[in-house]
Write a protein that holds these residues in place. Sequence first.
Motif, PDB file in Angstrom:
ATOM      1  N   LEU A  42      -5.093   4.227  -0.680  1.00  0.00           N
ATOM      2  CA  LEU A  42      -3.807   4.247  -1.390  1.00  0.00           C
ATOM      3  C   LEU A  42      -2.676   3.832  -0.462  1.00  0.00           C
ATOM      4  O   LEU A  42      -1.780   3.087  -0.863  1.00  0.00           O
ATOM      5  N   LEU A  43      -2.719   4.285   0.781  1.00  0.00           N
ATOM      6  CA  LEU A  43      -1.708   3.868   1.757  1.00  0.00           C
ATOM      7  C   LEU A  43      -1.774   2.364   1.995  1.00  0.00           C
ATOM      8  O   LEU A  43      -0.745   1.702   2.108  1.00  0.00           O
ATOM      9  N   ALA A  44      -2.986   1.834   2.072  1.00  0.00           N
ATOM     10  CA  ALA A  44      -3.150   0.397   2.296  1.00  0.00           C
ATOM     11  C   ALA A  44      -2.543  -0.411   1.150  1.00  0.00           C
ATOM     12  O   ALA A  44      -2.049  -1.519   1.368  1.00  0.00           O
ATOM     13  N   PHE A  45      -2.557   0.161  -0.052  1.00  0.00           N
ATOM     14  CA  PHE A  45      -1.972  -0.507  -1.212  1.00  0.00           C
ATOM     15  C   PHE A  45      -0.523  -0.073  -1.448  1.00  0.00           C
ATOM     16  O   PHE A  45       0.040  -0.319  -2.504  1.00  0.00           O
ATOM     17  N   ARG A  46       0.048   0.578  -0.457  1.00  0.00           N
ATOM     18  CA  ARG A  46       1.445   1.021  -0.490  1.00  0.00           C
ATOM     19  C   ARG A  46       1.757   1.948  -1.654  1.00  0.00           C
ATOM     20  O   ARG A  46       2.852   1.954  -2.198  1.00  0.00           O
ATOM     21  N   GLU A  47       0.778   2.738  -2.030  1.00  0.00           N
ATOM     22  CA  GLU A  47       0.948   3.761  -3.067  1.00  0.00           C
ATOM     23  C   GLU A  47       1.195   5.088  -2.348  1.00  0.00           C
ATOM     24  O   GLU A  47       0.389   6.010  -2.399  1.00  0.00           O
ATOM     25  N   ARG A  48       2.327   5.168  -1.639  1.00  0.00           N
ATOM     26  CA  ARG A  48       2.590   6.293  -0.745  1.00  0.00           C
ATOM     27  C   ARG A  48       2.677   7.632  -1.460  1.00  0.00           C
ATOM     28  O   ARG A  48       2.167   8.628  -0.961  1.00  0.00           O
ATOM     29  N   SER A  49       3.314   7.666  -2.593  1.00  0.00           N
ATOM     30  CA  SER A  49       3.476   8.928  -3.316  1.00  0.00           C
ATOM     31  C   SER A  49       2.114   9.489  -3.731  1.00  0.00           C
ATOM     32  O   SER A  49       1.819  10.667  -3.504  1.00  0.00           O
ATOM     33  N   GLU A  53      -0.037  12.943  -2.272  1.00  0.00           N
ATOM     34  CA  GLU A  53      -0.620  13.988  -3.117  1.00  0.00           C
ATOM     35  C   GLU A  53      -2.085  14.218  -2.766  1.00  0.00           C
ATOM     36  O   GLU A  53      -2.523  15.354  -2.598  1.00  0.00           O
ATOM     37  N   VAL A  54      -2.830  13.131  -2.654  1.00  0.00           N
ATOM     38  CA  VAL A  54      -4.259  13.208  -2.348  1.00  0.00           C
ATOM     39  C   VAL A  54      -4.473  13.800  -0.950  1.00  0.00           C
ATOM     40  O   VAL A  54      -5.342  14.660  -0.750  1.00  0.00           O
ATOM     41  N   LEU A  55      -3.676  13.358  -0.001  1.00  0.00           N
ATOM     42  CA  LEU A  55      -3.843  13.830   1.375  1.00  0.00           C
ATOM     43  C   LEU A  55      -3.399  15.278   1.539  1.00  0.00           C
ATOM     44  O   LEU A  55      -3.990  16.016   2.333  1.00  0.00           O
ATOM     45  N   HIS A  56      -2.389  15.701   0.787  1.00  0.00           N
ATOM     46  CA  HIS A  56      -2.012  17.125   0.810  1.00  0.00           C
ATOM     47  C   HIS A  56      -3.177  17.971   0.300  1.00  0.00           C
ATOM     48  O   HIS A  56      -3.468  19.038   0.841  1.00  0.00           O
ATOM     49  N   GLU A  57      -3.833  17.493  -0.737  1.00  0.00           N
ATOM     50  CA  GLU A  57      -4.998  18.199  -1.266  1.00  0.00           C
ATOM     51  C   GLU A  57      -6.098  18.271  -0.202  1.00  0.00           C
ATOM     52  O   GLU A  57      -6.734  19.314  -0.020  1.00  0.00           O
ATOM     53  N   ALA A  58      -6.297  17.185   0.521  1.00  0.00           N
ATOM     54  CA  ALA A  58      -7.305  17.175   1.595  1.00  0.00           C
ATOM     55  C   ALA A  58      -6.959  18.207   2.670  1.00  0.00           C
ATOM     56  O   ALA A  58      -7.845  18.926   3.155  1.00  0.00           O
ATOM     57  N   VAL A  59      -5.686  18.288   3.034  1.00  0.00           N
ATOM     58  CA  VAL A  59      -5.253  19.260   4.042  1.00  0.00           C
ATOM     59  C   VAL A  59      -5.520  20.680   3.558  1.00  0.00           C
ATOM     60  O   VAL A  59      -6.028  21.525   4.309  1.00  0.00           O
ATOM     61  N   GLU A  60      -5.195  20.957   2.288  1.00  0.00           N
ATOM     62  CA  GLU A  60      -5.414  22.301   1.735  1.00  0.00           C
ATOM     63  C   GLU A  60      -6.892  22.675   1.759  1.00  0.00           C
ATOM     64  O   GLU A  60      -7.245  23.791   2.159  1.00  0.00           O
ATOM     65  N   HIS A  61      -7.754  21.755   1.325  1.00  0.00           N
ATOM     66  CA  HIS A  61      -9.197  22.035   1.324  1.00  0.00           C
ATOM     67  C   HIS A  61      -9.703  22.224   2.751  1.00  0.00           C
ATOM     68  O   HIS A  61     -10.508  23.123   3.012  1.00  0.00           O
ATOM     69  N   ALA A  62      -9.252  21.385   3.661  1.00  0.00           N
ATOM     70  CA  ALA A  62      -9.681  21.487   5.055  1.00  0.00           C
ATOM     71  C   ALA A  62      -9.234  22.815   5.665  1.00  0.00           C
ATOM     72  O   ALA A  62      -9.978  23.442   6.430  1.00  0.00           O
TER      73      ALA A  62
END
Length: 162
Positions: A42-49, A53-62
């Motif tokens: 998503l970052l590579a496609f400049r879909e930062r928002s 969201e996805v990466l925050h979810e990854a942080v929470e699960h981790a």
Amino acid sequence: MLGEATGGRRGLRLTARAVGLLRGTPGGAELIAALIAHGRLLLAFRERSQAREVLHEAVEHAERLGAVRLRGVAEDLLHEGGARRPGAPRTGPAALTDSERRIAGLAAEGRTNAEIAASLHLARRTVETHLTAAYRKLGITRRTELPAALPPVPYGPEARAG
């Protein structure tokens, strides 16, 4: 993994599908890895928002799983995507960006917005935007409050080294 290796729009669809499938399981490291892969694409496609969201979810699960390395990877990608580092101050002098600090410092010295813009080769509107953000972060409403709200700027070679 296939989605990340494939890349492009197809890879993005594959990683999204993997995340969807893994969310329905008692997820573990596999879900976190899929979230990270999807966030990276998503970052590579400049879909930062969406990426944040996805990466925050990854942080929470981790965090819940105690997966320190995966949490670090997700946080690094979040930062790359424009998110603040956890614990980064939102108010006060420490919350100012370098540009906000520089411009607010010049304004505190008594320079006008036009003078600041000319000396830094910026548009006057850019100076105004940085000052507005600095005022908000410093909790002030007037230019005359800047000198008291900003910490003293150290001068000399040791200031540049730090």
